[in-house]
Design an enzyme around this catalytic site. Structure first.
Site, PDB file in Angstrom:
ATOM      1  N   SER A   1       0.855  -1.187   0.000  1.00 23.64           N
ATOM      2  CA  SER A   1       0.000   0.000   0.000  1.00 23.64           C
ATOM      3  C   SER A   1       0.886   1.230   0.000  1.00 23.64           C
ATOM      4  O   SER A   1       1.958   1.237   0.595  1.00 23.64           O
ATOM      5  CB  SER A   1      -0.882   0.005   1.243  1.00 23.64           C
ATOM      6  OG  SER A   1      -1.332   1.320   1.522  1.00 23.64           O
TER       7      SER A   1
ATOM      8  N   GLU B   1      -7.424 -10.989  -6.293  1.00 19.46           N
ATOM      9  CA  GLU B   1      -8.599 -10.132  -6.503  1.00 19.46           C
ATOM     10  C   GLU B   1      -8.863  -9.913  -7.992  1.00 19.46           C
ATOM     11  O   GLU B   1     -10.006  -9.901  -8.448  1.00 19.46           O
ATOM     12  CB  GLU B   1      -8.378  -8.778  -5.817  1.00 19.46           C
ATOM     13  CG  GLU B   1      -8.291  -8.879  -4.306  1.00 19.46           C
ATOM     14  CD  GLU B   1      -7.804  -7.572  -3.690  1.00 19.46           C
ATOM     15  OE1 GLU B   1      -6.597  -7.463  -3.413  1.00 19.46           O
ATOM     16  OE2 GLU B   1      -8.629  -6.665  -3.541  1.00 19.46           O
TER      17      GLU B   1
END
Ligand code: ARG
Length: 459
Positions: free
Chosen positions: A278, A291
């Site tokens: 991140s 994902e």
């Protein structure tokens, strides 16, 4: 100026918007190699049957090789005015070899040409999906073998159900992906008939040899009905259908990896190579590949739906609507291959956290069914009564804030006086999985037998 290919009939050229909506070269250039292979087979057949001169066929073959090397080398000038890959190649062939180029299209139409090119392209994708699945299944088998007896919770409703083994869970996906493999292989066998020679829709009056072109292009036989050959795209839909189901399986597994890699589960650790960080939260390691695989099913299923809708209202034979078949298959194929490769990489690289799996396996009253089965087997109780007694014991453990093996014999006997100390033997997780020896069950011996069967099958 009017079109080079059909200028005889036309006085004026197309409007710019007509050209924009009509041109497919922007995407069908991906079939250049297939188009040239089809044309080479066709030219060789025309010469072998005496329809064109051998010298013309030689010139065409050499010219097509030149065109292919220009395309491969990136020097080829694609033109939207020439609509599609078929006319781009033919026009360039004319520039390279002159007059013989005009003989190539004898006994052929773009309708059988595009059906042939697109089948060849799709057939390669069926083979690529096959290879991708075999690799993924190999990675799953490796994981299954390593953890054939590692216990983990099995879920229904994502609530703890009964303990299973890591190997058993991996092998469940091997079964699913092997059926996907079977679907791609079935589709390949069914689609492998050559449309070339169907011409526009009715066949041709030239004495062509369709067996020869079919064989040259690796097809099993020529397609048997010229109308069908240029009209249907079920081979593309079978690819998309098989791809949709496969993507659905990939997506479910991806969803599990997202859940399993969370701090709350910690069942697996994904490798750095298949994770991202991140930009703001320093602790983050995100399962982005999983994902994205989960998301791919959306566009692949969308492609399947889109092409079904394109095809469903078309009268025989060819309609230009069918030009819209390719982008759907191209996009679905690209994304399926990417998803398969990413899943294979993630599975190869991931580490199952054996201790977390084991701790989770024993929580949530996962051996309640084993306790009920013990009451049936040892005390001769009807299963429904055993279910009730066990439910009461679970409630008691819940009140005490402990798991079933932590209850005392007094706790047990307060609910049912005939329970003995022997019951504690069946409350262990290892005992639970070891006891599930029915064919296809989670007992490590059964899991190892599954693994051995698949290793044999895939040889
Ligand atoms: N670009 C066309 C397609 O992709 C090729 C076939 C064109 N045939 C025709 N009759 N206009 O479908």
């Amino acid at each position: 100026t009017s079109n080079k290919m059909w200028g005889g009939r036309f006085a004026a050229g197309p409007d710019a918007i007509m050209e924009a909506i009509n041109a497919s070269i922007g995407f069908d250039k991906r079939m250049a190699a297939q188009d040239i292979a089809g044309s080479r087979a066709h030219a060789a057949m025309l010469a072998a049957t005496g329809i064109i001169q051998a010298s013309d066929a030689d010139a065409i073959r050499e010219g097509l090789l030149t065109v292919l090397s220009e395309i491969d080398g990136g020097t080829f000038q694609f033109s939207a005015a020439l609509e599609d890959i078929h006319m781009n190649v033919e026009a360039r062939l004319k520039e390279v070899i002159g007059e013989p180029a005009g003989r190539l299209h004898t006994g052929r139409s773009r309708n059988d040409q595009v059906a042939t090119d697109f089948k060849l392209w799709t057939r390669d994708q069926l083979d690529a999906a096959d290879a991708g699945l075999v690799a993924l299944i190999g990675a799953l088998l490796t994981q299954a073998e390593a953890g054939a007896e590692w216990v983990m919770p099995g879920f229904t409703h994502l609530q703890t159900a009964q303990p299973v083994t890591w190997g058993h869970h991996m092998m469940a996906y091997v079964e699913m992906f092997s059926r996907d493999l079977g679907r791609f292989r079935d589709a390949r066998a069914r689609m492998n008939e050559c449309p070339l020679g169907a011409a526009a829709l009715a066949g041709t009056s030239f004495p062509i040899d369709r067996d020869m072109t079919a064989q040259a292009l690796g097809f099993d036989r020529p397609s048997a009905n010229s109308l069908d050959a240029v009209s249907d795209r079920d081979f593309a839909l079978e690819f998309l259908g098989a791809a949709s189901i496969c993507a659905m399986h990939l997506s479910r597994f991806a969803e599990e990896l997202v859940i399993w890699s969370s701090a709350q589960f910690r069942f697996v650790t994904l490798s750095d190579r298949f994770s991202t960080g991140s930009s703001i939260m320093p602790q983050k390691k995100n399962p982005d590949a999983a994902e994205l695989i989960r998301a791919k099913v959306g566009r692949i299923f969308g492609a399947n739906t889109a092409l079904m809708m394109v095809m469903k209202g078309l009268p025989l034979a060819y309609s230009k609507d069918m030009q819209e078949d390719k982008e759907q298959v191209f996009d679905a194929a690209d994304n399926l291959m990417l998803a398969l490769a990413a899943m294979e990489g993630m599975v190869r690289d991931m580490t199952a956290n054996r201790d977390h799996l084991a701790a989770a396996a024993g929580s949530g009253f996962s051996t309640a069914t084993d306790l009920a089965d013990w009451l049936v087997r040892v005390l001769g109780m009807p299963f429904r009564d055993a279910h009730h007694v066990t439910g009461t014991l679970v409630a008691r453990a819940e009140t005490k804030g402990c798991d079933l093996p932590d209850l005392t014999l007094d706790d047990m006997q307060a609910v049912h006086p005939e329970i003995t100390n022997a019951v504690f033997d069946v409350l262990g997780v290892e005992n639970s999985v070891n006891s599930r020896t029915s064919y296809g069950g989670t007992a490590p011996a059964q899991v190892r037998a599954q693994i051995a069967r698949w290793k044999d099958n895939l040889k």
